[in-house]
Design an enzyme around this catalytic site. Structure first.
Site, short mmCIF file in Angstrom:
data_model
loop_
_atom_site.label_atom_id
_atom_site.label_comp_id
_atom_site.label_asym_id
_atom_site.label_seq_id
_atom_site.Cartn_x
_atom_site.Cartn_y
_atom_site.Cartn_z
N LYS A 88 0.83 -1.20 0.00
CA LYS A 88 0.00 0.00 0.00
C LYS A 88 0.87 1.26 0.00
O LYS A 88 0.61 2.22 -0.73
CB LYS A 88 -0.88 -0.03 1.27
CG LYS A 88 -2.22 0.63 1.09
CD LYS A 88 -2.95 0.73 2.39
CE LYS A 88 -3.94 -0.37 2.63
NZ LYS A 88 -4.62 -0.22 3.92
N ARG A 137 -17.92 11.11 4.15
CA ARG A 137 -18.69 10.14 3.37
C ARG A 137 -17.86 9.68 2.21
O ARG A 137 -17.18 10.49 1.57
CB ARG A 137 -19.96 10.80 2.80
CG ARG A 137 -20.95 11.27 3.81
CD ARG A 137 -21.87 12.31 3.18
NE ARG A 137 -21.12 13.47 2.70
CZ ARG A 137 -21.59 14.39 1.85
NH1 ARG A 137 -22.81 14.27 1.37
NH2 ARG A 137 -20.86 15.42 1.47
N GLU A 138 -17.92 8.39 1.89
CA GLU A 138 -17.23 7.91 0.70
C GLU A 138 -17.85 8.59 -0.51
O GLU A 138 -19.05 8.84 -0.54
CB GLU A 138 -17.35 6.39 0.59
CG GLU A 138 -16.63 5.70 1.73
CD GLU A 138 -16.54 4.19 1.55
OE1 GLU A 138 -16.76 3.69 0.44
OE2 GLU A 138 -16.23 3.53 2.55
N LEU A 165 -33.81 10.18 3.83
CA LEU A 165 -35.14 9.55 3.87
C LEU A 165 -35.43 8.90 2.52
O LEU A 165 -36.59 8.80 2.12
CB LEU A 165 -36.21 10.60 4.19
CG LEU A 165 -36.34 11.04 5.65
CD1 LEU A 165 -37.45 12.09 5.79
CD2 LEU A 165 -36.64 9.87 6.59
N GLY A 180 -35.56 2.35 0.09
CA GLY A 180 -35.04 1.42 -0.91
C GLY A 180 -34.45 0.19 -0.23
O GLY A 180 -34.92 -0.22 0.84
N GLY A 208 -25.69 0.15 3.65
CA GLY A 208 -24.60 -0.80 3.75
C GLY A 208 -23.32 -0.02 3.90
O GLY A 208 -23.33 1.11 4.37
N CYS A 217 -19.31 1.47 7.28
CA CYS A 217 -19.52 2.26 8.51
C CYS A 217 -20.86 2.02 9.19
O CYS A 217 -20.90 1.45 10.28
CB CYS A 217 -19.35 3.74 8.22
SG CYS A 217 -17.66 4.15 7.81
N LYS A 237 -23.15 2.16 -2.57
CA LYS A 237 -23.81 3.42 -2.98
C LYS A 237 -23.08 3.94 -4.21
O LYS A 237 -21.95 3.50 -4.48
CB LYS A 237 -23.80 4.44 -1.84
CG LYS A 237 -22.42 4.94 -1.47
CD LYS A 237 -22.53 6.10 -0.50
CE LYS A 237 -21.19 6.78 -0.30
NZ LYS A 237 -21.23 7.88 0.64
C1 UDX Z 1 -21.44 7.20 6.48
C2 UDX Z 1 -21.77 8.56 7.14
O1 UDX Z 1 -22.64 9.29 6.28
C3 UDX Z 1 -20.49 9.33 7.38
O2 UDX Z 1 -20.77 10.56 8.03
C4 UDX Z 1 -19.58 8.49 8.24
O3 UDX Z 1 -18.34 9.14 8.46
C5 UDX Z 1 -19.32 7.12 7.59
O4 UDX Z 1 -20.54 6.48 7.32
P1 UDX Z 1 -20.82 6.39 4.03
O5 UDX Z 1 -20.65 5.02 4.60
O6 UDX Z 1 -19.80 6.91 3.07
O7 UDX Z 1 -20.88 7.47 5.22
O8 UDX Z 1 -22.22 6.39 3.28
P2 UDX Z 1 -23.59 7.22 3.35
O9 UDX Z 1 -23.60 8.24 2.30
O10 UDX Z 1 -23.90 7.65 4.73
O11 UDX Z 1 -24.61 6.06 2.92
C6 UDX Z 1 -24.70 4.88 3.71
C7 UDX Z 1 -25.70 3.92 3.12
O12 UDX Z 1 -27.02 4.38 3.32
C8 UDX Z 1 -25.58 3.66 1.62
O13 UDX Z 1 -25.71 2.27 1.40
C9 UDX Z 1 -26.72 4.42 1.02
O14 UDX Z 1 -27.18 3.85 -0.18
C10 UDX Z 1 -27.78 4.29 2.12
N1 UDX Z 1 -28.78 5.36 2.12
C11 UDX Z 1 -28.40 6.66 2.33
C12 UDX Z 1 -30.11 5.05 1.96
O15 UDX Z 1 -30.50 3.88 1.79
N2 UDX Z 1 -31.04 6.06 2.00
C13 UDX Z 1 -30.71 7.35 2.20
O16 UDX Z 1 -31.60 8.20 2.24
C14 UDX Z 1 -29.34 7.67 2.37
#
Ligand code: UDX
Length: 457
Positions: A42, A162-163, A261, A264, A268, A271, A333
């Protein structure tokens, strides 16, 4: 930003998602930065400016600062222990195998190894998501390991990135949270984050426990919000209604807000799922078993959405043995290649295990999905996945899937049946082209795209 600030030398321990982003962003802010990882491969890649995962904007930043010399990488704790003024701990806290608790091996190992190599006064700043109480425990561990008379302070500074938006979230966060016992130490972090603070980012100085809990609470709240709307999907599926309109309508109440909100197939990633489980495990350990019990429901509602998609597939195809199913999306996502705890990949695997001929496509997540689940068919494009399929299932809302033309793809499939697992397609448009259209939480009698739905997307 003055010279004093820029003279702070920064190390970032752990160069995964969080660490690599943090290191590159600290260099972008003007600091000299060293990223440390125990994985030499890495380190070699990062030093050559190659990012081992997909994150928009980060490869450019990485190359910019490895070239400028402001950012370098090492595997040597001795090097960083004698050099940096501020050490950020950014190693992972995955879910323990066979247990809901967080695996603290990497945080404990990195912190104690670092402490045993420190030869100058410095700060250790935890960024990883940890069970409350970890920082104080690490404080004791650090004191045991320090040799000589170097003074080492400890702070906790959770990361909310967020990713897909990691660079933006790191350089321009909604807020900064720093926990610690010493105001002088916290002031050093005010210097590190001076650019964001001067731009108006709220800086919350607090104690270690609150800082640790802020991160767990934020993720638990977001997960709860998603499962809340998904629970209502189960109701609208039964009685009729449109979950998206329901979300728009309640989201217009400022106290609730529309974000997170989107109903679906659920949440996942690396985190939210593991963090709500780790929080619950930690709170039970503290003897407060009932306090976070609702998170079991949040988790179960979330997993039931995946089962619902599998159930719908069985209902549509009746016998799924050997039938070709096209799965659009494997990443957890859009704008990510991460398939950890991905609802899409889970559904694909369940259908494969039930005997379907599953063909998947994702613009970024293919390589990671193949590593985890090599036996699925990996298509070369969405069209390739769809060709001759008896059922199409959209599970990650990439733009290229949202804009598919139902008339065009209708000519390629064996059967015009689609499940919209993210509620991003217009049912009326697909139905007009002769598709059987199923979704999660939509059984509305109103035509899709009616004006009352124009408020939020
Ligand atoms: C998340 C937190 O948002 C972030 O602040 C933290 O530091 C790490 O975890 P991340 O894992 O990158 O970030 O993804 P996020 O954008 O939060 O989405 C998480 C999951 O929720 C995804 O699978 C997404 O598809 C799902 N999601 C999100 C929904 O199903 N509905 C929504 O309205 C929003």
């Amino acid at each position: 930003m003055g010279e004093v600030i820029l003279s702070l030398k920064i190390s970032v321990i752990g160069t995964g998602y969080l660490g690599a982003t943090h290191a590159a962003c600290m260099a972008e802010l003007g600091f000299e930065v060293v990223g440390l990882d125990t994985n030499p491969k890495k380190i070699e890649q990062l030093a050559a400016g190659v990012l081992p995962f997909h994150e928009p904007g980060l490869p450019e930043l990485l190359r910019k600062h490895t070239s400028s010399g402001r950012l370098r990488f090492t595997t040597s704790y001795a090097e960083v222990g004698s050099w940096a003024d501020v050490h950020f701990i950014a190693v992972g806290t995955p879910q323990k195998a066979g247990d809901h608790a967080a695996d603290m091996t990497y945080v404990d190992g990195a912190t104690s190894t670092l402490a045993s190599h420190i030869t100058k006064d410095c700060l250790i700043v935890g960024k990883s998501t940890v069970p409350v109480g970890t920082a104080r425990r690490l404080g004791a561990l650090i004191n045991e390991q320090i040799e000589g008379d170097a003074k080492v302070g400890l702070l906790w500074n959770p990361e909310f990135l967020r990713e897909g938006y990691a660079v933006e979230d790191t350089l321009r966060p909604d807020r900064l949270v720093v926990g610690g016992d010493s105001t002088a130490a916290i002031d050093v972090l005010r210097q590190v984050y001076a650019t964001a603070i001067n731009a108006g980012t709220p800086f919350i100085a607090t104690d270690l426990e609150t800082a640790e809990l802020v991160k767990s609470a934020a993720n638990a709240f977001l997960a709860t919000k998603i499962s809340f709307i998904n629970a209502f999907s189960e109701v609208t599926e039964q009685v009729g209604g449109d979950i998206r309109v329901l979300a728009d309508a309640i989201g217009l109440d400022n106290r609730i807000g529309r974000r997170f909100l989107n109903a679906g197939v659920g949440f996942g990633g690396g985190c939210l799922p593991k963090d709500i489980r780790a929080l619950q495990a930690r709170i039970s350990e503290l003897g407060l078993d009932r306090t976070m019990r609702f998170l079991t429901e949040v988790d179960e509602i979330n997993l039931r959405r995946r089962d619902r998609v599998v159930h719908l597939a069985h209902e549509i195809l009746e016998d799924i043995q050997g039938r070709k199913i096209a799965i659009l999306g494997v990443a957890f996502k859009p704008h990510s290649d991460d398939v950890r705890d991905s609802p899409a990949l889970d559904v694909a695997a369940q259908l494969f295990n039930a005997g379907a001929d599953v063909s998947v496509y994702d613009p970024e997540g293919m390589a990671n999905a193949r590593l985890r689940f090599p036996r699925l068919n990996y298509a070369t494009s969405a069209i390739d996945a769809l060709r001759d399929s008896a059922l199409t299932i959209l599970l990650t809302e990439w733009d290229e899937f949202k804009t598919l033309d139902p008339s065009e793809v209708g000519q390629m499939v064996e059967s015009k049946s689609i499940i919209d697992g993210r509620n991003v397609l217009r049912a009326d448009v697909w139905q007009d082209e002769g598709w059987r259209f199923e979704s999660l939480g939509r059984k509305s009698v109103y035509p899709d795209g009616a004006p009352f739905r124009s408020v939020c997307s």
